[in-house]
Design a protein around this motif. Sequence first.
Motif, PDB file in Angstrom:
ATOM      1  N   GLN A  71       0.933  -1.190  -0.170  1.00 26.37           N
ATOM      2  CA  GLN A  71       0.042  -0.328   0.102  1.00 26.37           C
ATOM      3  C   GLN A  71       1.142   1.342  -0.147  1.00 26.37           C
ATOM      4  O   GLN A  71       0.680   1.850   0.988  1.00 26.37           O
ATOM      5  CB  GLN A  71      -1.086   0.159   0.904  1.00 26.37           C
ATOM      6  CG  GLN A  71      -1.702  -1.350   1.190  1.00 26.37           C
ATOM      7  CD  GLN A  71      -2.960  -0.803   2.638  1.00 26.37           C
ATOM      8  OE1 GLN A  71      -2.641  -1.038   4.029  1.00 26.37           O
ATOM      9  NE2 GLN A  71      -4.475  -1.252   2.626  1.00 26.37           N
ATOM     10  N   PRO A  72       1.519   1.520  -1.033  1.00 25.56           N
ATOM     11  CA  PRO A  72       1.838   2.621  -0.747  1.00 25.56           C
ATOM     12  C   PRO A  72       1.470   4.119  -1.561  1.00 25.56           C
ATOM     13  O   PRO A  72       0.976   3.122  -2.361  1.00 25.56           O
ATOM     14  CB  PRO A  72       4.066   2.761  -1.580  1.00 25.56           C
ATOM     15  CG  PRO A  72       3.203   1.338  -2.706  1.00 25.56           C
ATOM     16  CD  PRO A  72       2.069   0.161  -2.340  1.00 25.56           C
ATOM     17  N   MET A  73       1.830   4.761  -1.148  1.00 27.71           N
ATOM     18  CA  MET A  73       0.963   6.234  -1.042  1.00 27.71           C
ATOM     19  C   MET A  73       1.133   7.447  -1.008  1.00 27.71           C
ATOM     20  O   MET A  73       2.756   7.500  -0.305  1.00 27.71           O
ATOM     21  CB  MET A  73      -0.639   6.415  -1.143  1.00 27.71           C
ATOM     22  CG  MET A  73      -0.079   6.424   0.625  1.00 27.71           C
ATOM     23  SD  MET A  73      -1.851   5.473   1.387  1.00 27.71           S
ATOM     24  CE  MET A  73      -1.162   4.609   2.567  1.00 27.71           C
ATOM     25  N   VAL A  74       1.350   8.340  -2.443  1.00 26.31           N
ATOM     26  CA  VAL A  74       2.277   9.332  -1.901  1.00 26.31           C
ATOM     27  C   VAL A  74       1.746  10.540  -0.969  1.00 26.31           C
ATOM     28  O   VAL A  74      -0.069  10.681  -1.212  1.00 26.31           O
ATOM     29  CB  VAL A  74       2.262  10.003  -3.326  1.00 26.31           C
ATOM     30  CG1 VAL A  74       3.134  11.725  -3.175  1.00 26.31           C
ATOM     31  CG2 VAL A  74       3.189   9.380  -4.228  1.00 26.31           C
ATOM     32  N   GLU A  75       2.616  10.481  -0.533  1.00 26.35           N
ATOM     33  CA  GLU A  75       1.550  12.133   1.068  1.00 26.35           C
ATOM     34  C   GLU A  75       2.401  13.116   0.090  1.00 26.35           C
ATOM     35  O   GLU A  75       1.542  14.632   0.355  1.00 26.35           O
ATOM     36  CB  GLU A  75       2.440  11.413   2.023  1.00 26.35           C
ATOM     37  CG  GLU A  75       2.147  12.640   3.239  1.00 26.35           C
ATOM     38  CD  GLU A  75       3.311  12.581   4.383  1.00 26.35           C
ATOM     39  OE1 GLU A  75       2.749  11.947   4.832  1.00 26.35           O
ATOM     40  OE2 GLU A  75       3.980  13.011   4.473  1.00 26.35           O
ATOM     41  N   SER A  76       3.153  13.631  -0.428  1.00 26.59           N
ATOM     42  CA  SER A  76       3.232  15.034  -0.733  1.00 26.59           C
ATOM     43  C   SER A  76       4.643  14.521  -1.776  1.00 26.59           C
ATOM     44  O   SER A  76       5.209  13.747  -2.070  1.00 26.59           O
ATOM     45  CB  SER A  76       3.497  16.181   0.118  1.00 26.59           C
ATOM     46  OG  SER A  76       5.195  16.152   0.572  1.00 26.59           O
ATOM     47  N   SER A  77       3.953  16.102  -3.063  1.00 24.11           N
ATOM     48  CA  SER A  77       5.461  16.263  -4.075  1.00 24.11           C
ATOM     49  C   SER A  77       5.150  16.927  -5.069  1.00 24.11           C
ATOM     50  O   SER A  77       4.109  17.576  -5.020  1.00 24.11           O
ATOM     51  CB  SER A  77       4.644  14.577  -5.352  1.00 24.11           C
ATOM     52  OG  SER A  77       5.650  14.441  -6.039  1.00 24.11           O
ATOM     53  N   PRO A  78       6.764  17.645  -5.179  1.00 21.47           N
ATOM     54  CA  PRO A  78       6.734  18.361  -6.129  1.00 21.47           C
ATOM     55  C   PRO A  78       6.041  19.048  -7.291  1.00 21.47           C
ATOM     56  O   PRO A  78       6.032  20.007  -7.807  1.00 21.47           O
ATOM     57  CB  PRO A  78       8.246  19.278  -5.603  1.00 21.47           C
ATOM     58  CG  PRO A  78       8.836  17.587  -5.872  1.00 21.47           C
ATOM     59  CD  PRO A  78       7.861  16.280  -5.335  1.00 21.47           C
ATOM     60  N   GLU A 109       3.627  16.175 -10.498  1.00 21.59           N
ATOM     61  CA  GLU A 109       3.008  14.979 -10.434  1.00 21.59           C
ATOM     62  C   GLU A 109       3.543  13.931 -11.454  1.00 21.59           C
ATOM     63  O   GLU A 109       3.620  12.402 -11.224  1.00 21.59           O
ATOM     64  CB  GLU A 109       1.244  15.228 -11.140  1.00 21.59           C
ATOM     65  CG  GLU A 109       0.270  13.921 -11.422  1.00 21.59           C
ATOM     66  CD  GLU A 109      -0.738  14.404 -12.327  1.00 21.59           C
ATOM     67  OE1 GLU A 109      -1.181  13.660 -12.958  1.00 21.59           O
ATOM     68  OE2 GLU A 109      -1.067  15.529 -11.508  1.00 21.59           O
ATOM     69  N   ALA A 110       5.113  13.713 -12.033  1.00 22.10           N
ATOM     70  CA  ALA A 110       5.744  13.131 -12.922  1.00 22.10           C
ATOM     71  C   ALA A 110       6.343  12.452 -11.573  1.00 22.10           C
ATOM     72  O   ALA A 110       6.775  11.146 -12.645  1.00 22.10           O
ATOM     73  CB  ALA A 110       6.142  13.619 -13.751  1.00 22.10           C
ATOM     74  N   PHE A 111       5.952  13.156 -10.864  1.00 20.83           N
ATOM     75  CA  PHE A 111       7.037  12.261 -10.032  1.00 20.83           C
ATOM     76  C   PHE A 111       6.748  10.861  -9.553  1.00 20.83           C
ATOM     77  O   PHE A 111       7.510  10.099  -8.571  1.00 20.83           O
ATOM     78  CB  PHE A 111       8.189  12.779  -8.624  1.00 20.83           C
ATOM     79  CG  PHE A 111       9.248  13.860  -9.891  1.00 20.83           C
ATOM     80  CD1 PHE A 111      10.015  13.778 -10.606  1.00 20.83           C
ATOM     81  CD2 PHE A 111       9.047  14.659  -9.156  1.00 20.83           C
ATOM     82  CE1 PHE A 111      11.203  14.460 -10.972  1.00 20.83           C
ATOM     83  CE2 PHE A 111      10.207  16.346  -9.997  1.00 20.83           C
ATOM     84  CZ  PHE A 111      11.242  15.854 -10.536  1.00 20.83           C
ATOM     85  N   ASN A 112       5.727  11.013  -9.546  1.00 15.02           N
ATOM     86  CA  ASN A 112       4.491  10.278  -8.137  1.00 15.02           C
ATOM     87  C   ASN A 112       4.851   8.817  -8.871  1.00 15.02           C
ATOM     88  O   ASN A 112       4.932   7.883  -8.244  1.00 15.02           O
ATOM     89  CB  ASN A 112       3.184  10.682  -8.158  1.00 15.02           C
ATOM     90  CG  ASN A 112       2.903  11.915  -7.735  1.00 15.02           C
ATOM     91  OD1 ASN A 112       3.873  12.473  -6.653  1.00 15.02           O
ATOM     92  ND2 ASN A 112       1.977  12.367  -7.588  1.00 15.02           N
ATOM     93  N   ALA A 113       4.042   8.650 -10.205  1.00 10.43           N
ATOM     94  CA  ALA A 113       4.671   7.049 -10.491  1.00 10.43           C
ATOM     95  C   ALA A 113       5.591   6.076 -10.038  1.00 10.43           C
ATOM     96  O   ALA A 113       5.995   5.507  -9.942  1.00 10.43           O
ATOM     97  CB  ALA A 113       3.785   6.866 -12.241  1.00 10.43           C
TER      98      ALA A 113
END
Length: 94
Positions: free
Chosen positions: A46-53, A55-59
């Motif tokens: 269950q990994p999930m993004v909490e914060s990101s600079p 959107e392209a880095f998320n996947a």
Amino acid sequence: DIGALDQGPRVLHQVPPVYPSELRKRKLEGTVYVVLFVDRDGRVIQPMVESSPHEAFNAPALEAVRHWKFEPAVAHGEKVRSKVRYPIRFVANG
């Protein structure tokens, strides 16, 4: 509760994220914070993004951590599932 653990989970094997090709010309950098669970066998679930600079880095961040392996957390002498937060750093090369 991380305070109730005898030992927190420890990373045994990390796979670095792949820098998104669509951002190469822009040379963006930043850190994605991922929250994940480590099961009793040391697998990431269950990994999930909490914060990101960006959107392209998320996947790529999520794909990388899915391949990580941990030594599981220990509570009262037993391996237990735990929740952790990790920074995944993206650096533009070249």
